[in-house]
Design a protein around this motif. Structure first.
Motif, PDB file in Angstrom:
ATOM      1  N   ILE A  59      -4.092   2.345   8.944  1.00  0.00           N
ATOM      2  CA  ILE A  59      -3.934   1.316   7.919  1.00  0.00           C
ATOM      3  C   ILE A  59      -2.452   1.019   7.697  1.00  0.00           C
ATOM      4  O   ILE A  59      -2.041  -0.138   7.578  1.00  0.00           O
ATOM      5  N   ARG A  60      -1.646   2.064   7.641  1.00  0.00           N
ATOM      6  CA  ARG A  60      -0.215   1.860   7.422  1.00  0.00           C
ATOM      7  C   ARG A  60       0.415   1.057   8.564  1.00  0.00           C
ATOM      8  O   ARG A  60       1.222   0.153   8.345  1.00  0.00           O
ATOM      9  N   ARG A  61      -0.005   1.347   9.814  1.00  0.00           N
ATOM     10  CA  ARG A  61       0.535   0.626  10.957  1.00  0.00           C
ATOM     11  C   ARG A  61       0.122  -0.846  10.925  1.00  0.00           C
ATOM     12  O   ARG A  61       0.911  -1.728  11.255  1.00  0.00           O
ATOM     13  N   PRO A  84      -2.655   0.127  -0.326  1.00  0.00           N
ATOM     14  CA  PRO A  84      -4.025  -0.296  -0.016  1.00  0.00           C
ATOM     15  C   PRO A  84      -5.047   0.446  -0.860  1.00  0.00           C
ATOM     16  O   PRO A  84      -4.841   1.575  -1.266  1.00  0.00           O
ATOM     17  N   LYS A  85      -6.161  -0.240  -1.130  1.00  0.00           N
ATOM     18  CA  LYS A  85      -7.285   0.384  -1.827  1.00  0.00           C
ATOM     19  C   LYS A  85      -8.285   0.909  -0.814  1.00  0.00           C
ATOM     20  O   LYS A  85      -8.154   0.708   0.386  1.00  0.00           O
ATOM     21  N   ILE A  91     -12.464  -3.129   6.536  1.00  0.00           N
ATOM     22  CA  ILE A  91     -12.191  -4.509   6.938  1.00  0.00           C
ATOM     23  C   ILE A  91     -11.367  -4.519   8.214  1.00  0.00           C
ATOM     24  O   ILE A  91     -10.735  -3.532   8.567  1.00  0.00           O
ATOM     25  N   ASN A  92     -11.385  -5.656   8.948  1.00  0.00           N
ATOM     26  CA  ASN A  92     -10.668  -5.737  10.211  1.00  0.00           C
ATOM     27  C   ASN A  92      -9.279  -6.327   9.970  1.00  0.00           C
ATOM     28  O   ASN A  92      -8.868  -6.580   8.841  1.00  0.00           O
ATOM     29  N   ALA A  99      -5.593 -10.809   3.148  1.00  0.00           N
ATOM     30  CA  ALA A  99      -5.383 -10.144   1.862  1.00  0.00           C
ATOM     31  C   ALA A  99      -3.896 -10.018   1.552  1.00  0.00           C
ATOM     32  O   ALA A  99      -3.460 -10.213   0.403  1.00  0.00           O
ATOM     33  N   VAL A 100      -3.086  -9.723   2.574  1.00  0.00           N
ATOM     34  CA  VAL A 100      -1.643  -9.610   2.357  1.00  0.00           C
ATOM     35  C   VAL A 100      -1.063 -10.976   1.990  1.00  0.00           C
ATOM     36  O   VAL A 100      -0.245 -11.088   1.064  1.00  0.00           O
ATOM     37  N   PHE A 101      -1.505 -12.053   2.698  1.00  0.00           N
ATOM     38  CA  PHE A 101      -1.023 -13.396   2.372  1.00  0.00           C
ATOM     39  C   PHE A 101      -1.378 -13.754   0.932  1.00  0.00           C
ATOM     40  O   PHE A 101      -0.555 -14.307   0.187  1.00  0.00           O
ATOM     41  N   HIS A 102      -2.610 -13.422   0.542  1.00  0.00           N
ATOM     42  CA  HIS A 102      -3.073 -13.756  -0.800  1.00  0.00           C
ATOM     43  C   HIS A 102      -2.189 -13.120  -1.863  1.00  0.00           C
ATOM     44  O   HIS A 102      -1.765 -13.750  -2.826  1.00  0.00           O
TER      45      HIS A 102
END
Length: 118
Positions: A59-61, A84-85, A91-92, A99-102
């Motif tokens: 997830i971190r990468r 992150p939660k 999720i892919n 989600a990051v853009f949002h």
RNA sequence: UGAGUAAGUCGGAUGAUCGCAUGUUCAUUUGAGCAUGAGGAAAGUCCGUGCUCCAUAGGGCAGGAUGCUGGAUAACGUCCAGUGGGGGCGACCCUAAGGCUAGUGCAACAGAAAUAUACCGCCUAACUCGUGUUAGGUAAGGGUGGAAAGGUGAGGUAAGAGCUCACCAGCAACUAGGCGACUAGUUGGCUCUGUAAACCCCAUCUGGAGCAAGACCAAGUAGGGACAUAAAAAGGUGGUUGCCCGCUGCCGUCCCAAUGGUAGGUCGCAUGAACCUAUUGGCAACGAUAGGUCAUAGAUAGAUGAUCAUCUAAAACAGAACACGGCUUACAGACUUACUCAUAUC
RNA sequence: CGGGGUGUGGCGCAGUUUGGGAGCGCGCGUGGUUUGGGACCAUGAGGUCGGAGGUUCAAAUCCUCUCACCCCGA
């Protein structure tokens, strides 16, 4: 995105957590604070609740890759921490990217947006 | 062909674009090229070592660990080869397996009685018409229990009993074999409850903390450091993992802007009880000799990701943090070798 | 990275040292009391003692492995 754009010191993390503003959606939490520098620094925190070390590393990468690809359109002068939660595990890559853009739009950190005074 | 036993291997691959860490070459402001880049368990941290520090690691007690025998090893609670016991038709597997005959403790409920005994029963004697009562003998049978003082059979007896005998189990001594655990045989007395993952006894081992150990450089901040034992060495007051003995600092003087040291940085940090090949010792674990290989992960917010194509389809458990030898636990799928049993055919 | 602790009815806890009956308080159900409710009285239900294996006649308790959670040190 160079080495200087990474948030590393524990002291800096504590400052952002304590004095910064926070934004969140269903997948991410974001802490942001003005750092008084002419560049932006980004840090990542993946807690043990997310999973074992393989899952956390993945997830971190992924988040790091998303931020690296879009770093050129982020405004200068902020310290940002992304957390992150737990549902991020399921999720892919594309859903994580949106989600990051949002959350970046929520915090007004893209260069074509107005001022964030956090 | 089916069922199984044991040992072992792999555990996604290839190509393209963007990106990361380390080393190295060229450039030397930015950068470019090349090479390399997580595991069989890297995990749990259950043991054992190396390595580092501790001003007391010395002696004794206490505490802890291990526990059939012999060997391997740097060491081990690991491994190998055996012994005894248990399971399986078998290949084979499991085994905390020293000592209750050193001492102490515990054994609820049930049962007459739990380490000692007589409730029912059996037998004898006395009394009574008799059912029976009293006194004594008995440990065969009944019932309770995890366990009732060897087991089975025969003799024997009033009834019974290792009371006697045969076989079996157990105990002790001797003889033979084996380095040993132990095995085989002979003889003897005649029988002893279970529990040591209860205290304990015996044998062996054991200082403590851990790489955030520790060493060096060193902003800020702060006063700190060195030497000596003189009147007394008795005493006082501290330190030293649980205790005692023992050991030791201070109760004086001198010196210094340098010294100590936090943040931070550098090292520790990867050539090692390493790997490969050949010969050789040993049943084996494992060792000896000779030659060869090594940039082949070494981070410190912590390096392997994203997208696409093909194979066959997205693959399991899972991510080094000082290193090594084991143990334990997790694991989709694929494969190899040896052996056993059953069935069929030749 | 290292060290320590906890897990027992719905909730909070005792029992583990020294192995034999699974308990306490609150809560829950039923009945009584009251005009009704609360409080009170009586009575009842509810627990694989985190999981697996072992020692023992017998395990919440002893031993081994394992899972989850919490705390502490640097």
């Amino acid at each position: 995105m160079d080495e200087k754009n990474r948030l590393k010191k524990n002291e800096d993390f504590k400052k952002v957590y304590k004095y910064g503003k926070s934004y969140y959606n269903r997948n991410l939490v974001m802490y942001i604070k003005k750092n008084g520098l002419d560049y932006t620094r980004v840090g990542f925190t993946v807690t043990k609740k997310i999973g074992n070390s393989v899952v956390r590393n993945k997830i971190r990468r992924r988040i790091k890759e998303i931020v690296r690809q879009n770093f050129i359109s982020v405004k200068e002068g902020y310290d940002i921490i992304l957390v992150p939660k737990k549902n991020v595990v399921d999720i892919n890559f594309q859903e994580l990217e949106s989600a990051v853009f949002h959350i970046f739009k929520l915090a007004h950190v893209f260069k074509n947006q107005g001022e964030n005074n956090g």
